[in-house]
Design an enzyme around this catalytic site. Structure first.
Site, mmCIF file in Angstrom:
data_model
loop_
_atom_site.group_PDB
_atom_site.id
_atom_site.type_symbol
_atom_site.label_atom_id
_atom_site.label_comp_id
_atom_site.label_asym_id
_atom_site.label_seq_id
_atom_site.Cartn_x
_atom_site.Cartn_y
_atom_site.Cartn_z
ATOM 1 N N ASN A 72 -15.606 -11.236 3.913
ATOM 2 C CA ASN A 72 -16.142 -9.779 2.971
ATOM 3 C C ASN A 72 -15.103 -9.766 2.042
ATOM 4 O O ASN A 72 -15.446 -9.091 0.917
ATOM 5 C CB ASN A 72 -15.818 -8.989 3.690
ATOM 6 C CG ASN A 72 -16.784 -8.084 3.120
ATOM 7 O OD1 ASN A 72 -18.369 -7.951 3.195
ATOM 8 N ND2 ASN A 72 -16.131 -6.284 3.589
ATOM 9 N N ARG A 73 -15.184 -11.211 1.378
ATOM 10 C CA ARG A 73 -14.399 -11.412 0.161
ATOM 11 C C ARG A 73 -14.911 -12.084 -0.372
ATOM 12 O O ARG A 73 -14.932 -13.487 -1.802
ATOM 13 C CB ARG A 73 -12.813 -11.686 -0.287
ATOM 14 C CG ARG A 73 -11.918 -9.983 0.197
ATOM 15 C CD ARG A 73 -12.032 -9.016 -0.331
ATOM 16 N NE ARG A 73 -11.681 -7.832 -0.252
ATOM 17 C CZ ARG A 73 -11.519 -6.808 0.558
ATOM 18 N NH1 ARG A 73 -12.716 -7.072 1.427
ATOM 19 N NH2 ARG A 73 -10.923 -5.931 1.519
ATOM 20 N N ALA A 104 -13.509 -10.285 12.588
ATOM 21 C CA ALA A 104 -13.802 -10.958 13.658
ATOM 22 C C ALA A 104 -12.716 -9.691 14.573
ATOM 23 O O ALA A 104 -13.266 -9.078 15.550
ATOM 24 C CB ALA A 104 -12.197 -11.884 13.908
ATOM 25 N N ARG A 105 -12.036 -8.096 14.081
ATOM 26 C CA ARG A 105 -11.298 -7.476 15.217
ATOM 27 C C ARG A 105 -12.011 -6.488 15.336
ATOM 28 O O ARG A 105 -11.307 -5.677 15.969
ATOM 29 C CB ARG A 105 -9.957 -7.494 14.754
ATOM 30 C CG ARG A 105 -9.939 -6.296 13.463
ATOM 31 C CD ARG A 105 -8.224 -6.594 12.560
ATOM 32 N NE ARG A 105 -8.407 -6.267 11.668
ATOM 33 C CZ ARG A 105 -7.041 -6.129 10.696
ATOM 34 N NH1 ARG A 105 -6.327 -6.567 11.063
ATOM 35 N NH2 ARG A 105 -7.320 -5.864 9.386
ATOM 36 N N TYR A 136 -12.712 0.728 10.634
ATOM 37 C CA TYR A 136 -13.291 1.685 10.773
ATOM 38 C C TYR A 136 -13.000 2.527 9.634
ATOM 39 O O TYR A 136 -12.814 1.927 9.015
ATOM 40 C CB TYR A 136 -12.343 2.046 12.507
ATOM 41 C CG TYR A 136 -10.441 2.524 11.996
ATOM 42 C CD1 TYR A 136 -10.383 1.330 11.551
ATOM 43 C CD2 TYR A 136 -9.916 3.537 11.591
ATOM 44 C CE1 TYR A 136 -8.206 1.374 10.948
ATOM 45 C CE2 TYR A 136 -9.067 3.536 11.094
ATOM 46 C CZ TYR A 136 -8.023 2.143 10.994
ATOM 47 O OH TYR A 136 -6.364 2.471 10.765
ATOM 48 N N GLU A 192 -18.542 2.315 7.841
ATOM 49 C CA GLU A 192 -17.503 1.375 8.927
ATOM 50 C C GLU A 192 -17.493 3.092 9.870
ATOM 51 O O GLU A 192 -17.373 4.289 9.875
ATOM 52 C CB GLU A 192 -16.473 2.187 8.021
ATOM 53 C CG GLU A 192 -16.352 1.303 6.855
ATOM 54 C CD GLU A 192 -15.677 0.142 6.771
ATOM 55 O OE1 GLU A 192 -14.757 -0.122 8.367
ATOM 56 O OE2 GLU A 192 -14.674 -0.422 6.042
HETATM 57 O O1 0X9 Z 1 -12.321 -4.180 3.292
HETATM 58 C C1 0X9 Z 1 -13.773 -4.521 3.412
HETATM 59 O O2 0X9 Z 1 -13.688 -5.461 3.663
HETATM 60 C C2 0X9 Z 1 -13.843 -3.479 4.210
HETATM 61 N N1 0X9 Z 1 -13.494 -2.219 4.665
HETATM 62 S S1 0X9 Z 1 -12.701 -3.129 6.234
HETATM 63 O O3 0X9 Z 1 -11.648 -2.431 6.956
HETATM 64 N N2 0X9 Z 1 -13.431 -3.154 7.578
HETATM 65 O O4 0X9 Z 1 -12.625 -4.710 6.733
HETATM 66 C C3 0X9 Z 1 -15.287 -2.876 3.571
HETATM 67 C C4 0X9 Z 1 -14.375 -1.568 2.616
HETATM 68 C C5 0X9 Z 1 -14.855 -0.817 1.600
HETATM 69 N N3 0X9 Z 1 -15.196 -0.714 1.665
HETATM 70 C C6 0X9 Z 1 -15.063 0.156 0.159
HETATM 71 N N4 0X9 Z 1 -16.501 -0.671 -1.094
HETATM 72 N N5 0X9 Z 1 -13.712 -0.283 0.118
HETATM 73 ZN ZN ZN Z 2 -14.181 -4.504 8.325
#
Ligand code: 0X9
Ligand code: ZN
Length: 584
Positions: free
Chosen positions: A373-374, A285-286, A430, A504
């Site tokens: 994203n999890r 969201a942010r 970012y 990112e």
């Molecule tokens: O943690 C996340 O879901 C993403 N980073 S964020 O700061 N936008 O939240 C994706 C990270 C992707 N990188 C890794 N595989 N760690």
């Molecule tokens: Zn993110």
């Protein structure tokens, strides 16, 4: 009921009731609340499907037994942790730290950004554990010795974090932002930001991009953020005026009932013989910059299409673009309701209904939202993720438990797009990273990693050429941190999409104002990202045409400049160089 336990395959059960907190879902917290005892999970302790049961390689990791589902789930797995567990190290007590998101009414302002730097493996591990409890909002997660860790805290949490740092021997603790809300207010009230942006673009010889600070042909300014409804209406106006080339579509509704809309762009649109490139933004969201950059991408493509530019027409001969600017519109709109309240503006998750967890003292805390994203079905709930609903990285009740992620899954696996998607690009903020699969641990690669790496290297190079912005590329765990349940890993592994990337955007990893990008940087950020994504478009189109890539598949990671710093990109602020070995 959940319990924290270590997994050692092929070893008999030494679990005791003492390790299982009654009704406790803060399983990871237990790791801090007591001596770390190794508990081995297997069928005999009630877990029907223990992780890697039967292997005798003494591979050790922490995880938890979810007795409600009768399964064991794997947690982290690091050499460091094996060392720590083997030594039976006592980790500091952190159960007192309270999640701000669970206690909006008791927040003690000012909200600050605090930076810690772990100087040995044990300190890294203690921070990793703290991160995975999900109690605090980590803007930069812990990765390795010397790598900076940034955390958003209120005053009570700050005191607790300082005590935690002291107890764990972490001596570098500094306040990066003394009042986050004041900082947001200051940035937002800069009446001159638009003029500044235009001046910077002119100054760098990019007068054409400066024009974009005004309204586009369809009534949206490219220099600012916009409400979700305005973005959807704008896509509607494009489709209405260009019906043979653009079409608004929906992948389904959110928890709060919003349609998740996107725009298909083709020449003509809807030709099912063409390959697809999927681009989305705003799953977090942010991360407003990601939404803005996705909108700008549409703007740029439509603009080129109107001018009938040859390079685009050639790409669109074999490719159709599917662009979804806001995958999490409920969350995005929520952050817009009170943009100067850090707890609202910095909301990350969806707005799913309250889910509750009971801590070891029997206290119940309930929170909204799932980290979408999890929530994808790629090694769901294994690493860099939390099962506490109040955590910023809460993975949800199960893989695809959320309508937003199910909609993405169904659009990709069960729609007219299915089997035609050659690239999946998801925009975040970012850190300036171009990330390819997989993110569960280091050296976890798909078979065609060389192809993904080659295109990533070219994209990063294209981004740098424009304003000199420096991006890293690599797998998540190699350049930032490990996590599972993410969309791009799922797109690669489960949906079989060849070029799958998480990007990112600006600002850099070292930046102190992370999610609050100065508005004067919006167009430069979006413009350079467009050039990076163009590399993916060009690659997919070439491959669709059956062209063989003449360039060898070896792509070196760009070296870190060691001498004169590059000139500043338009609107970019120079970050103080860190001692972070990330970029060594
Ligand atoms: O943690 C996340 O879901 C993403 N980073 S964020 O700061 N936008 O939240 C994706 C990270 C992707 N990188 C890794 N595989 N760690
Ligand atoms: Zn993110």
């Amino acid at each position: 009921m959940n319990s924290i336990c270590g997994f050692m395959s092929g070893v008999s059960n030494v679990d005791t009731p003492a390790h299982r907190g009654a009704g406790n879902v803060l399983g990871v917290t237990f790791l801090f609340a007591r001596k770390v005892d190794v508990v081995f999970c297997n069928k005999s302790n009630g877990c029907k499907r223990p992780f890697e049961e039967g292997k005798k390689n003494l591979q050790l990791t922490t995880g938890f037994c979810d007795h409600t589902k009768n399964v064991c789930r794997r947690g982290r797995q690091t050499t460091l942790e094996i060392m720590m567990l083997a030594r039976g190290v006592v980790v500091a007590l952190i159960v007192g730290i309270v999640s701000v998101s669970a206690n909006l009414d008791t927040v003690e302002r000012p909200i600050q950004i605090v930076q810690l730097v772990p100087t040995d493996d044990a300190q890294v591990l203690s921070l990793v554990h703290l991160y995975e409890t999900g109690i605090l909002d980590f803007w930069r997660a812990p990765t390795k010795v010397g790598a900076t860790v940034d955390v958003m805290v209120d005053q009570r949490q700050k005191a607790q974090l300082e005590a935690f740092a002291l107890e764990n021997g972490i001596s570098t603790v500094k306040t990066l932002v003394t009042d986050l809300e004041q900082m947001i207010t200051d940035q937002e009230s800069d009446a001159n930001w638009r003029a500044k942006a235009i001046k910077m673009l002119h100054g760098s010889g990019r007068s054409r991009d400066a024009l974009e600070a005004g309204m586009d042909d369809f009534g949206l300014s490219m220099a600012d953020y916009h409400p979700y409804g305005d973005i959807v209406a704008w896509m509607g106006r494009i489709a209405a005026r260009m019906p043979t080339q653009a079409r608004v579509f929906s992948i389904g509704r959110t928890v709060e009932g919003r349609e998740i809309n996107g725009l298909k762009i083709g020449n003509p649109v809807g030709d099912s013989s063409k390959r697809i490139i999927w681009i989305d933004g705003g799953i977090h969201a942010r991360e407003w910059t990601a939404v803005h950059t996705t909108v700008y991408f549409i703007y740029k493509i439509i603009n080129k299409l109107q001018r009938r530019e040859a390079d685009l027409l050639k790409v669109l001969d074999s490719v159709e673009l599917v662009v979804i600017p806001v995958l999490n519109p409920d969350g995005y709109e929520f952050t817009r309701t009170e943009p100067r309240n850090a707890l609202v503006r910095m909301w990350r998750k969806s707005r799913s209904n309250d889910r509750c967890a009971t801590d070891r003292n029997g206290k119940q805390t309930c929170c909204k939202g799932v980290d979408l994203n999890r929530n994808f079905d790629y090694r769901w709930a294994e690493t860099g993720t939390s099962f506490h609903p109040c955590s910023e990285i809460y993975h949800g009740a199960g893989a695809f438990s959320e309508p937003e992620t199910r909609n993405v899954r169904d659009a990709i696996l069960n729609s007219d797009l299915t089997g035609r998607i050659d690239a999946y690009v998801t925009l975040h903020a970012y850190s300036q990273l171009w990330i390819y699969p997989y993110s569960n641990k280091k050296q976890s690669y798909p078979a065609d990693i060389a192809d993904l790496k080659k295109v990533a290297a070219r994209a990063v190079n294209a981004i740098g050429k424009l304003f000199g912005t420096r991006y890293m590329h690599g797998t998540g765990p190699e350049i930032i941190y490990a996590y599972t349940g993410g969309s791009s890993d799922w797109a690669k592994e489960k949906a079989g999409i060849k070029y799958s990337y998480t990007i990112e955007l600006r600002p850099s990893y070292y930046s102190w104002n992370g999610f609050v990008l100065d508005k004067s940087q919006l167009i430069p950020t979006a413009r350079e990202t467009y050039d990076g994504i163009w590399v993916v478009l060009d690659t997919v189109a070439r491959e669709a045409r059956g062209e063989v890539d003449p360039v060898p598949v070896v792509a070196p990671t760009p070296a870190r400049p060691t001498t004169t710093p590059r000139p500043l990109a338009p609107g970019e602020c120079r970050d103080v160089e860190s001692t972070d070995p990330h970029f060594a």
